[in-house]
Design a protein around this motif. Structure first.
Motif, PDB file in Angstrom:
ATOM      1  N   ILE A 121       0.836  -1.207   0.000  1.00 25.91           N
ATOM      2  CA  ILE A 121       0.000   0.000   0.000  1.00 25.91           C
ATOM      3  C   ILE A 121       0.870   1.256   0.000  1.00 25.91           C
ATOM      4  O   ILE A 121       0.631   2.198  -0.772  1.00 25.91           O
ATOM      5  CB  ILE A 121      -0.946  -0.007   1.220  1.00 25.91           C
ATOM      6  CG1 ILE A 121      -2.023  -1.076   1.051  1.00 25.91           C
ATOM      7  CG2 ILE A 121      -1.601   1.364   1.407  1.00 25.91           C
ATOM      8  CD1 ILE A 121      -2.913  -1.242   2.270  1.00 25.91           C
ATOM      9  N   LEU A 122       1.885   1.268   0.853  1.00 20.86           N
ATOM     10  CA  LEU A 122       2.756   2.440   0.929  1.00 20.86           C
ATOM     11  C   LEU A 122       3.565   2.616  -0.354  1.00 20.86           C
ATOM     12  O   LEU A 122       3.729   3.750  -0.844  1.00 20.86           O
ATOM     13  CB  LEU A 122       3.690   2.313   2.129  1.00 20.86           C
ATOM     14  CG  LEU A 122       3.054   2.522   3.502  1.00 20.86           C
ATOM     15  CD1 LEU A 122       4.016   2.118   4.608  1.00 20.86           C
ATOM     16  CD2 LEU A 122       2.635   3.978   3.679  1.00 20.86           C
ATOM     17  N   LYS A 123       4.064   1.523  -0.907  1.00 19.78           N
ATOM     18  CA  LYS A 123       4.878   1.605  -2.116  1.00 19.78           C
ATOM     19  C   LYS A 123       4.058   2.087  -3.310  1.00 19.78           C
ATOM     20  O   LYS A 123       4.418   3.066  -3.983  1.00 19.78           O
ATOM     21  CB  LYS A 123       5.485   0.226  -2.403  1.00 19.78           C
ATOM     22  CG  LYS A 123       6.138   0.082  -3.766  1.00 19.78           C
ATOM     23  CD  LYS A 123       7.333   0.998  -3.924  1.00 19.78           C
ATOM     24  CE  LYS A 123       8.022   0.755  -5.266  1.00 19.78           C
ATOM     25  NZ  LYS A 123       9.121   1.722  -5.502  1.00 19.78           N
ATOM     26  N   ILE A 124       2.950   1.413  -3.579  1.00 23.94           N
ATOM     27  CA  ILE A 124       2.139   1.758  -4.754  1.00 23.94           C
ATOM     28  C   ILE A 124       1.458   3.109  -4.556  1.00 23.94           C
ATOM     29  O   ILE A 124       1.381   3.926  -5.485  1.00 23.94           O
ATOM     30  CB  ILE A 124       1.110   0.653  -5.025  1.00 23.94           C
ATOM     31  CG1 ILE A 124       1.822  -0.678  -5.284  1.00 23.94           C
ATOM     32  CG2 ILE A 124       0.230   1.017  -6.223  1.00 23.94           C
ATOM     33  CD1 ILE A 124       0.881  -1.862  -5.418  1.00 23.94           C
ATOM     34  N   GLY A 125       0.965   3.357  -3.337  1.00 23.51           N
ATOM     35  CA  GLY A 125       0.300   4.631  -3.071  1.00 23.51           C
ATOM     36  C   GLY A 125       1.231   5.819  -3.217  1.00 23.51           C
ATOM     37  O   GLY A 125       0.857   6.857  -3.774  1.00 23.51           O
ATOM     38  N   ARG A 126       2.463   5.681  -2.735  1.00 27.77           N
ATOM     39  CA  ARG A 126       3.433   6.770  -2.878  1.00 27.77           C
ATOM     40  C   ARG A 126       3.829   6.966  -4.334  1.00 27.77           C
ATOM     41  O   ARG A 126       3.991   8.107  -4.797  1.00 27.77           O
ATOM     42  CB  ARG A 126       4.668   6.474  -2.023  1.00 27.77           C
ATOM     43  CG  ARG A 126       5.742   7.546  -2.091  1.00 27.77           C
ATOM     44  CD  ARG A 126       6.869   7.232  -1.115  1.00 27.77           C
ATOM     45  NE  ARG A 126       7.448   5.921  -1.368  1.00 27.77           N
ATOM     46  CZ  ARG A 126       8.443   5.690  -2.219  1.00 27.77           C
ATOM     47  NH1 ARG A 126       8.955   6.691  -2.926  1.00 27.77           N
ATOM     48  NH2 ARG A 126       8.931   4.477  -2.386  1.00 27.77           N
ATOM     49  N   ASP A 127       3.983   5.869  -5.071  1.00 30.17           N
ATOM     50  CA  ASP A 127       4.336   5.985  -6.488  1.00 30.17           C
ATOM     51  C   ASP A 127       3.229   6.684  -7.283  1.00 30.17           C
ATOM     52  O   ASP A 127       3.513   7.491  -8.185  1.00 30.17           O
ATOM     53  CB  ASP A 127       4.605   4.599  -7.075  1.00 30.17           C
ATOM     54  CG  ASP A 127       5.920   4.010  -6.577  1.00 30.17           C
ATOM     55  OD1 ASP A 127       6.728   4.772  -6.008  1.00 30.17           O
ATOM     56  OD2 ASP A 127       6.130   2.794  -6.754  1.00 30.17           O
ATOM     57  N   ARG A 128       1.971   6.376  -6.969  1.00 29.88           N
ATOM     58  CA  ARG A 128       0.863   7.047  -7.657  1.00 29.88           C
ATOM     59  C   ARG A 128       0.881   8.549  -7.377  1.00 29.88           C
ATOM     60  O   ARG A 128       0.668   9.369  -8.282  1.00 29.88           O
ATOM     61  CB  ARG A 128      -0.467   6.450  -7.185  1.00 29.88           C
ATOM     62  CG  ARG A 128      -0.709   5.019  -7.624  1.00 29.88           C
ATOM     63  CD  ARG A 128      -1.195   4.944  -9.063  1.00 29.88           C
ATOM     64  NE  ARG A 128      -1.513   3.575  -9.438  1.00 29.88           N
ATOM     65  CZ  ARG A 128      -2.680   2.986  -9.223  1.00 29.88           C
ATOM     66  NH1 ARG A 128      -3.653   3.663  -8.614  1.00 29.88           N
ATOM     67  NH2 ARG A 128      -2.888   1.744  -9.606  1.00 29.88           N
ATOM     68  N   LEU A 129       1.121   8.904  -6.129  1.00 28.44           N
ATOM     69  CA  LEU A 129       1.190  10.320  -5.775  1.00 28.44           C
ATOM     70  C   LEU A 129       2.351  10.997  -6.492  1.00 28.44           C
ATOM     71  O   LEU A 129       2.206  12.110  -7.025  1.00 28.44           O
ATOM     72  CB  LEU A 129       1.331  10.470  -4.260  1.00 28.44           C
ATOM     73  CG  LEU A 129       1.550  11.887  -3.730  1.00 28.44           C
ATOM     74  CD1 LEU A 129       0.375  12.797  -4.092  1.00 28.44           C
ATOM     75  CD2 LEU A 129       1.764  11.866  -2.220  1.00 28.44           C
ATOM     76  N   CYS A 130       3.490  10.336  -6.532  1.00 25.65           N
ATOM     77  CA  CYS A 130       4.659  10.921  -7.188  1.00 25.65           C
ATOM     78  C   CYS A 130       4.448  11.059  -8.696  1.00 25.65           C
ATOM     79  O   CYS A 130       4.918  12.033  -9.306  1.00 25.65           O
ATOM     80  CB  CYS A 130       5.894  10.072  -6.899  1.00 25.65           C
ATOM     81  SG  CYS A 130       6.536  10.277  -5.218  1.00 25.65           S
ATOM     82  N   ASP A 131       3.767  10.107  -9.313  1.00 25.59           N
ATOM     83  CA  ASP A 131       3.463  10.232 -10.745  1.00 25.59           C
ATOM     84  C   ASP A 131       2.633  11.481 -11.015  1.00 25.59           C
ATOM     85  O   ASP A 131       2.871  12.216 -11.989  1.00 25.59           O
ATOM     86  CB  ASP A 131       2.716   8.988 -11.233  1.00 25.59           C
ATOM     87  CG  ASP A 131       3.617   7.770 -11.312  1.00 25.59           C
ATOM     88  OD1 ASP A 131       4.852   7.949 -11.340  1.00 25.59           O
ATOM     89  OD2 ASP A 131       3.089   6.639 -11.337  1.00 25.59           O
TER      90      ASP A 131
END
Length: 219
Positions: A121-131
């Motif tokens: 959750i933290l990995k994918i969620g942070r990547d989505r925000l960064c995108d």
């Protein structure tokens, strides 16, 4: 009373897992507070008069879930560490029944599952925000560079990437430590039904340890 070295190593790992859980929970909570209570995992941003503002965010319960899992792991580790310290200091011997090792293995499996889910959750969620940040904010090539940009009040994005990255790192370290704990418990379980520290009392005499009945006759 000295603890068996395998159990001592396990307790050191429990202490490390406690610290990791606190780091994750505090980082996620502070990050959520910086965005006025919004959970920015899987979120997106937009530009508003040259300032970055929130376009969409996830349900706050998602961040609560991540924090709750980390707190539960930390409380379990803290309680178990205190218990074994108490046993080592005030009991005459340190024994570990096989049933309790099985229960610990069960908790290890549960925690490993939820830590894996939390880490994803933290990995994918942070990547989505960064995108979203990289597509919205110009003149930046890395997500952490947006921390130095202007954010629309009352949002404070000065440490959003660092906090989410710290939370994710702590979760994966916690996951790795729990894998080691599971291996240590399996090793202890394999060695016998219980682990006991402390040998036979040297002050006892052979006559005291003989069976009460069927003693050899005296001449």
């Amino acid at each position: 009373m000295a603890l068996p070295w395998l159990l001592l190593l396990e307790l050191l790992l429990y202490g490390s897992c406690f610290i990791c859980g606190i780091v994750t929970a505090s980082s996620v909570t502070i990050s959520q507070g910086s965005f006025a209570g919004k959970c920015m995992l899987y979120g997106s941003v937009r530009l508003n008069n040259a300032s970055i503002s929130v376009l969409s965010s996830s349900s706050p319960s998602l961040c609560y879930f991540v924090s709750a899992i980390s707190v539960c792991v930390a409380v379990f580790c803290f309680s178990l560490t205190l218990y074994w310290i108490y046993v080592a200091c005030f009991d005459g011997e340190v024994k570990r029944e096989k049933i309790w090792m099985n229960i610990t293995l069960g908790f290890s499996g549960v925690f490993l599952f939820f830590l894996l889910v939390t880490g994803c959750i933290l990995k994918i969620g942070r990547d989505r925000l960064c995108d979203s940040v990289l597509h919205t904010v110009s003149n930046i090539t890395r997500c952490e560079e947006a921390q130095n940009k202007s954010w629309l009040s009352p949002i404070s994005g000065s440490q959003f990437y660092s906090r989410l990255h710290s939370a994710e790192t702590a979760v994966w370290v916690n996951f790795f430590f729990w894998m080691i704990i599971a291996v240590l418990v399996l090793l202890q379980r394999h060695k016998g039904s219980e682990i006991q520290s402390g040998g036979e009392n040297p002050s006892t005499t052979p006559s005291e340890t003989e069976p009460f009945f069927n003693r050899p006759g005296r001449p």
